[in-house]
Design an enzyme around this catalytic site. Structure first.
Site, PDB file in Angstrom:
ATOM      1  N   ARG A  16     -85.561  12.049   8.919  1.00 24.93           N
ATOM      2  CA  ARG A  16     -84.677  12.854   8.249  1.00 24.93           C
ATOM      3  C   ARG A  16     -83.389  12.205   8.174  1.00 24.93           C
ATOM      4  O   ARG A  16     -82.454  12.570   7.558  1.00 24.93           O
ATOM      5  CB  ARG A  16     -84.739  14.210   8.667  1.00 24.93           C
ATOM      6  CG  ARG A  16     -85.865  15.233   8.344  1.00 24.93           C
ATOM      7  CD  ARG A  16     -85.855  16.435   9.096  1.00 24.93           C
ATOM      8  NE  ARG A  16     -86.421  16.323  10.540  1.00 24.93           N
ATOM      9  CZ  ARG A  16     -86.615  17.373  11.400  1.00 24.93           C
ATOM     10  NH1 ARG A  16     -86.136  18.476  10.931  1.00 24.93           N
ATOM     11  NH2 ARG A  16     -86.935  17.223  12.576  1.00 24.93           N
ATOM     12  N   GLY A 103     -83.660  14.458  23.122  1.00 20.21           N
ATOM     13  CA  GLY A 103     -82.638  13.460  23.187  1.00 20.21           C
ATOM     14  C   GLY A 103     -81.793  13.329  21.874  1.00 20.21           C
ATOM     15  O   GLY A 103     -80.859  12.905  21.754  1.00 20.21           O
TER      16      GLY A 103
HETATM   17  C1  UD1 Z   1     -88.079  20.847  18.522  1.00 24.82           C
HETATM   18  C2  UD1 Z   1     -88.804  22.121  19.301  1.00 24.82           C
HETATM   19  C3  UD1 Z   1     -88.079  23.680  18.914  1.00 24.82           C
HETATM   20  C4  UD1 Z   1     -86.782  23.453  19.115  1.00 24.82           C
HETATM   21  C5  UD1 Z   1     -86.035  22.396  18.526  1.00 24.82           C
HETATM   22  C6  UD1 Z   1     -84.462  22.274  19.155  1.00 24.82           C
HETATM   23  C7  UD1 Z   1     -91.164  21.479  19.604  1.00 24.82           C
HETATM   24  C8  UD1 Z   1     -92.692  21.635  19.441  1.00 24.82           C
HETATM   25  N1  UD1 Z   1     -90.442  22.159  18.902  1.00 24.82           N
HETATM   26  O1  UD1 Z   1     -88.372  20.933  17.205  1.00 24.82           O
HETATM   27  O2  UD1 Z   1     -88.867  24.614  19.361  1.00 24.82           O
HETATM   28  O3  UD1 Z   1     -86.128  24.842  18.601  1.00 24.82           O
HETATM   29  O4  UD1 Z   1     -86.653  21.052  18.994  1.00 24.82           O
HETATM   30  O5  UD1 Z   1     -83.816  21.102  18.441  1.00 24.82           O
HETATM   31  O6  UD1 Z   1     -90.972  21.028  20.612  1.00 24.82           O
HETATM   32  N2  UD1 Z   1     -90.201  13.564  20.167  1.00 24.82           N
HETATM   33  C9  UD1 Z   1     -90.866  12.653  20.762  1.00 24.82           C
HETATM   34  N3  UD1 Z   1     -92.041  12.357  20.605  1.00 24.82           N
HETATM   35  C10 UD1 Z   1     -92.901  13.101  19.701  1.00 24.82           C
HETATM   36  C11 UD1 Z   1     -92.180  13.945  18.949  1.00 24.82           C
HETATM   37  C12 UD1 Z   1     -90.458  14.225  19.361  1.00 24.82           C
HETATM   38  O7  UD1 Z   1     -90.309  11.947  21.788  1.00 24.82           O
HETATM   39  O8  UD1 Z   1     -94.057  12.913  19.487  1.00 24.82           O
HETATM   40  C13 UD1 Z   1     -88.737  13.622  20.487  1.00 24.82           C
HETATM   41  C14 UD1 Z   1     -87.753  13.600  19.410  1.00 24.82           C
HETATM   42  O9  UD1 Z   1     -87.370  12.133  19.360  1.00 24.82           O
HETATM   43  C15 UD1 Z   1     -86.642  14.528  19.553  1.00 24.82           C
HETATM   44  C16 UD1 Z   1     -87.394  15.444  20.316  1.00 24.82           C
HETATM   45  O10 UD1 Z   1     -88.430  15.036  20.917  1.00 24.82           O
HETATM   46  O11 UD1 Z   1     -85.719  13.927  20.106  1.00 24.82           O
HETATM   47  C17 UD1 Z   1     -87.496  16.811  19.400  1.00 24.82           C
HETATM   48  O12 UD1 Z   1     -88.295  16.523  18.284  1.00 24.82           O
HETATM   49  P1  UD1 Z   1     -88.170  16.755  16.838  1.00 24.82           P
HETATM   50  O13 UD1 Z   1     -89.095  16.320  16.094  1.00 24.82           O
HETATM   51  O14 UD1 Z   1     -86.716  16.725  16.590  1.00 24.82           O
HETATM   52  O15 UD1 Z   1     -88.466  18.537  17.322  1.00 24.82           O
HETATM   53  P2  UD1 Z   1     -87.944  19.655  16.140  1.00 24.82           P
HETATM   54  O16 UD1 Z   1     -88.803  19.863  14.901  1.00 24.82           O
HETATM   55  O17 UD1 Z   1     -86.478  19.761  16.029  1.00 24.82           O
HETATM   56 CA    CA Z   2     -84.824  18.097  16.507  1.00 23.91          CA
END
Ligand code: UD1
Ligand code: CA
Length: 446
Positions: A16, A103
């Site tokens: 995004r 992160g």
């Molecule tokens: C996530 C949470 C949501 C919370 C929100 C807060 C989950 C399923 N959802 O959603 O409940 O309210 O954050 O901001 O956890 N990442 C990895 N590997 C992956 C996927 C993600 O390292 O396979 C890392 C991303 O780099 C990021 C973080 O995890 O820093 C969160 O991932 P993101 O996809 O942004 O989650 P949200 O949809 O924001």
């Molecule tokens: Ca996020």
């Protein structure tokens, strides 16, 4: 207190953001988002920090190493729960609590990390929540005792659950051994087909481990998923930095126009005028005055010095006590010693300016020959006349005078005068004759 570990999830693509730079490397207040999370954890006494990274994220891993943290690779981005589980490769045997954080939250404070550890001690586990209606966040459903029942991702939530305004901030504290055990049991039965970190509390509950909910302010829990949210996070961070500066005794007439970096250090009783930008690495000492529209980076400003308006201090600018650096003066890798003055339109690069020296308007240190940089020494009490070029390497010794408009390419003896000027020619009455001739030519044409 048993040692604390931390896991930071940073393997997501951050699509995004529409950027080639990994999301967590985008800067807030001059430091990558990830750096803020590492620093906040560290201040909460987290001694081991493991960052989960994507396979191709060499630059993220280099940054993590530089920050003294460890990293692991998540081969495929198949969910936050799977990502957290990857850190088990380094932390499975860790005896003590672990806190897991996303992160992409630059504003989390060490106090909130600390609160999650403390709440975990009482309940068994803890998560951090905040109030918001945003669709970006998972919903936190609590039971009658205020303990966590479950977290439901917005996408997977029912209408009633979506109307709950308690949201998952993205901090979870648990015993490390148990946590990695639960992470290994996660399933991906949801709309996204991903392994969700947010399903861990339900697995814990099945093992009779309860989860406390710590509530934090939205101002520190916002996540960054887009450029718009990055700008909002920057604004919030600036608000925080300005408030800290004012509290510590820094004077600012229009704080909302001053931009700080995460590491800007300004002593009490320094005065910062409107529209000043502090890039990383700046120290300003007591009683110094930074005037409007100045830009400072990697520089030190001594007690009682005056900088600006419209000054630019670049890395390695060392401005000592009571020095004056005025408008349109650029200083780079140069020590300007006590009480020296460069008040207008000057470039001082790779130089030393001795105490009390006076640098006239338009003075340039010619430090670069297209290949190498060379150094200029200007002695104490020297006087450099306006519009002089000092062709480095060159030394103007103590107390010497340089006549205005000179090009100085060889060293100048102490207390002497050096002046280079083309001989002057005066033609008396020339201008008058010239005008008369032009007038006559014009009359002929019409
Ligand atoms: C996530 C949470 C949501 C919370 C929100 C807060 C989950 C399923 N959802 O959603 O409940 O309210 O954050 O901001 O956890 N990442 C990895 N590997 C992956 C996927 C993600 O390292 O396979 C890392 C991303 O780099 C990021 C973080 O995890 O820093 C969160 O991932 P993101 O996809 O942004 O989650 P949200 O949809 O924001
Ligand atoms: Ca996020």
């Amino acid at each position: 207190m048993s040692p604390r570990a931390g896991v930071i999830l940073a393997a997501g693509q951050g699509t995004r953001m529409k950027s080639a730079t990994p999301k967590v490397m985008h800067a807030v207040a001059g430091r990558p988002i990830l750096g803020h999370v590492i620093a906040a954890m560290r201040s909460a006494a987290v001694s081991r920090i493991v960052v989960v990274t994507a396979p191709d994220a060499e630059d993220v891993r280099a940054y993590v190493a530089q920050q003294g943290a460890e990293s692991v690779v998540q081969d495929r981005q198949i969910g936050t729960g799977h990502a957290a589980g990857c850190a088990g490769a380094l932390l499975r045997g860790f005896a003590g609590p672990v806190v897991v954080s996303y992160g992409d939250h630059p504003l989390f404070t060490s106090a909130t990390f600390d609160a999650s550890f403390v709440a975990r001690e009482r309940a068994g586990m803890a998560i951090v929540a905040f109030r918001s209606q945003s669709k970006a966040y998972g919903r936190v459903i609590v039971d009658r005792d205020g303990l966590l029942d479950r977290i439901v991702e917005y996408r997977d939530a029912s209408e009633t659950e979506r109307n709950v305004d308690l949201c998952n901030a993205g901090i979870m504290a648990a015993d490390a051994g148990s946590f990695f055990g639960w992470a290994a049991k996660l399933k991906n039965e949801n709309t996204q087909g991903e392994y969700y970190l947010t399903d861990i509390p339900s697995l814990a509950k099945a093992d009779r481990v309860m989860c406390a909910v710590v509530e934090a302010d939205e101002a520190e829990t916002m996540g960054v998923n887009s450029r718009t949210e990055l700008a909002l996070a920057e604004a919030e961070m600036q608000r925080r930095l300005r408030a800290n500066m004012l509290d510590s005794g820094v004077g600012m007439t229009a704080p909302e126009t001053v931009y700080f970096s995460f590491d800007t250090f300004i002593a009490p009783d320094a005065q910062i005028d409107p529209f000043v930008v502090f890039a990383p690495g700046v120290t300003v000492k007591r009683g110094a005055h930074i005037r409007a529209f100045s830009h400072l980076e990697g520089a030190e400003v001594g007690e009682g010095a005056i900088v600006g308006p419209y000054a630019r201090l670049r890395p390695g600018a060392l401005i000592e006590e009571n020095v004056h650096i005025g408008n349109f003066v650029e200083v780079k890798n140069a020590r300007v010693e006590k009480g020296a003055k460069a008040n207008h339109l000057t470039y001082l690069g790779d130089a030393r300016v001795g105490a009390g020296a006076n640098i006239g308007a338009g003075t340039i240190t010619c430090n670069y020959d297209g290949f190498d940089k060379h150094f200029t020494h200007i002695g104490a009490g020297a006087f450099i006349g306006s519009n002089s070029s000092l062709v480095a390497p060159v030394t103007v010794k103590d107390g010497a005078y340089i006549g205005a408009g000179s090009v100085i390419a060889k060293d100048v003896e102490a207390d002497s005068l050096a002046v280079t000027r083309a001989p002057r020619k005066d033609v008396s009455g020339w201008a008058e004759k010239f005008r008369a001739r032009k007038k006559a030519e014009k009359a002929k044409k019409t």
